[in-house]
Design an enzyme around this catalytic site. Structure first.
Site, PDB file in Angstrom:
ATOM      1  N   HIS A  20       0.848  -0.977  -0.086  1.00 32.35           N
ATOM      2  CA  HIS A  20       0.018  -0.052  -0.059  1.00 32.35           C
ATOM      3  C   HIS A  20       0.898   1.183  -0.077  1.00 32.35           C
ATOM      4  O   HIS A  20       1.658   1.393   0.876  1.00 32.35           O
ATOM      5  CB  HIS A  20      -1.063  -0.061   1.208  1.00 32.35           C
ATOM      6  CG  HIS A  20      -2.038   1.183   1.176  1.00 32.35           C
ATOM      7  ND1 HIS A  20      -2.448   1.585   2.490  1.00 32.35           N
ATOM      8  CD2 HIS A  20      -2.481   1.880   0.222  1.00 32.35           C
ATOM      9  CE1 HIS A  20      -3.323   2.418   2.046  1.00 32.35           C
ATOM     10  NE2 HIS A  20      -3.489   2.573   0.781  1.00 32.35           N
ATOM     11  N   ASP A  28       7.781   6.852 -21.069  1.00 32.35           N
ATOM     12  CA  ASP A  28       8.162   6.702 -22.105  1.00 32.35           C
ATOM     13  C   ASP A  28       9.728   6.343 -22.455  1.00 32.35           C
ATOM     14  O   ASP A  28      10.347   6.364 -21.362  1.00 32.35           O
ATOM     15  CB  ASP A  28       7.749   8.035 -22.934  1.00 32.35           C
ATOM     16  CG  ASP A  28       8.151   9.396 -22.241  1.00 32.35           C
ATOM     17  OD1 ASP A  28       9.342   9.118 -21.842  1.00 32.35           O
ATOM     18  OD2 ASP A  28       7.741  10.444 -22.494  1.00 32.35           O
ATOM     19  N   HIS A  98       5.361  17.715 -14.609  1.00 32.06           N
ATOM     20  CA  HIS A  98       6.554  16.910 -14.976  1.00 32.06           C
ATOM     21  C   HIS A  98       7.720  16.969 -14.323  1.00 32.06           C
ATOM     22  O   HIS A  98       8.150  15.778 -14.132  1.00 32.06           O
ATOM     23  CB  HIS A  98       6.871  17.235 -16.515  1.00 32.06           C
ATOM     24  CG  HIS A  98       7.622  16.304 -17.301  1.00 32.06           C
ATOM     25  ND1 HIS A  98       7.095  14.863 -17.391  1.00 32.06           N
ATOM     26  CD2 HIS A  98       8.895  16.534 -17.794  1.00 32.06           C
ATOM     27  CE1 HIS A  98       8.117  14.210 -17.814  1.00 32.06           C
ATOM     28  NE2 HIS A  98       9.204  14.897 -18.206  1.00 32.06           N
ATOM     29  N   TYR A 120       5.364  13.073 -22.849  1.00 37.03           N
ATOM     30  CA  TYR A 120       4.689  13.196 -21.685  1.00 37.03           C
ATOM     31  C   TYR A 120       3.876  12.035 -21.193  1.00 37.03           C
ATOM     32  O   TYR A 120       2.919  11.843 -20.869  1.00 37.03           O
ATOM     33  CB  TYR A 120       3.891  14.457 -21.297  1.00 37.03           C
ATOM     34  CG  TYR A 120       4.710  15.758 -21.272  1.00 37.03           C
ATOM     35  CD1 TYR A 120       5.223  16.010 -20.322  1.00 37.03           C
ATOM     36  CD2 TYR A 120       4.797  16.501 -22.568  1.00 37.03           C
ATOM     37  CE1 TYR A 120       6.306  17.336 -20.402  1.00 37.03           C
ATOM     38  CE2 TYR A 120       5.542  17.672 -22.573  1.00 37.03           C
ATOM     39  CZ  TYR A 120       6.315  18.133 -21.588  1.00 37.03           C
ATOM     40  OH  TYR A 120       7.178  19.121 -21.719  1.00 37.03           O
ATOM     41  N   ALA A 121       4.326  10.877 -21.868  1.00 39.99           N
ATOM     42  CA  ALA A 121       3.714   9.602 -21.691  1.00 39.99           C
ATOM     43  C   ALA A 121       4.164   9.093 -20.631  1.00 39.99           C
ATOM     44  O   ALA A 121       4.912   7.974 -20.530  1.00 39.99           O
ATOM     45  CB  ALA A 121       3.808   8.534 -23.077  1.00 39.99           C
ATOM     46  N   ASN A 122       3.783   9.248 -19.317  1.00 39.26           N
ATOM     47  CA  ASN A 122       4.482   9.192 -18.094  1.00 39.26           C
ATOM     48  C   ASN A 122       3.298   8.933 -17.127  1.00 39.26           C
ATOM     49  O   ASN A 122       2.617   9.904 -17.175  1.00 39.26           O
ATOM     50  CB  ASN A 122       5.549  10.058 -17.675  1.00 39.26           C
ATOM     51  CG  ASN A 122       6.630  10.067 -18.705  1.00 39.26           C
ATOM     52  OD1 ASN A 122       7.331   8.889 -19.089  1.00 39.26           O
ATOM     53  ND2 ASN A 122       6.878  11.401 -19.238  1.00 39.26           N
TER      54      ASN A 122
END
Length: 131
Positions: A20, A28, A98, A120-122
């Protein structure tokens, strides 16, 4: 051999061991990996595997309490933003910069690098519990 779900042994191990509040980053191909942060590098060639495919597979296996998304994603990569929202439907989402996402990556249990070359594919997934 496992019949369904994730077949990647390391991904399965990380998800099974997640507690947890643990942070799991899916990024990316260009996301920097901080020193001493474990990395599962799935990138084969630019574009493979795709970020959203990996996110969907992980989201189907992991109990997720919250999702952290860079604010820049919505403006620069709206298709990625929409895909994140679809893959994590019903889960709390928070927006951070970011730079904050990269800084938080230093505390992640693992970073999973994809072959995605879309800016920004994170995302950061905060593990939840099933009870």
């Amino acid at each position: 051999m496992k019949k369904t779900g994730l077949l990647h042994a390391k991904l399965t191990e990380i998800i099974t061991a997640a507690g947890h509040g643990d942070l799991i980053v899916i990024g990316d191909a260009g996301l920097p990996v901080p020193a001493n942060t474990p990395l599962i590098d799935l990138a084969v060639v630019p574009g493979l595997p795709k970020f959203l495919d990996v996110l969907t597979a992980v989201a189907n296996e992991l109990a997720i309490e919250a999702v952290l998304i860079a604010a820049e994603t919505a403006n620069h990569s709206p298709e990625i933003q929409t895909g994140i929202e679809t893959a994590t439907q019903g889960i709390t989402k928070d927006t951070i910069s970011h730079e904050q996402l990269k800084d938080l990556s230093k505390t992640a249990k693992v970073i999973i690098r994809t072959g995605e070359c879309t800016p920004y594919a994170n995302v950061i997934l905060r593990a939840g519990v099933t009870f």
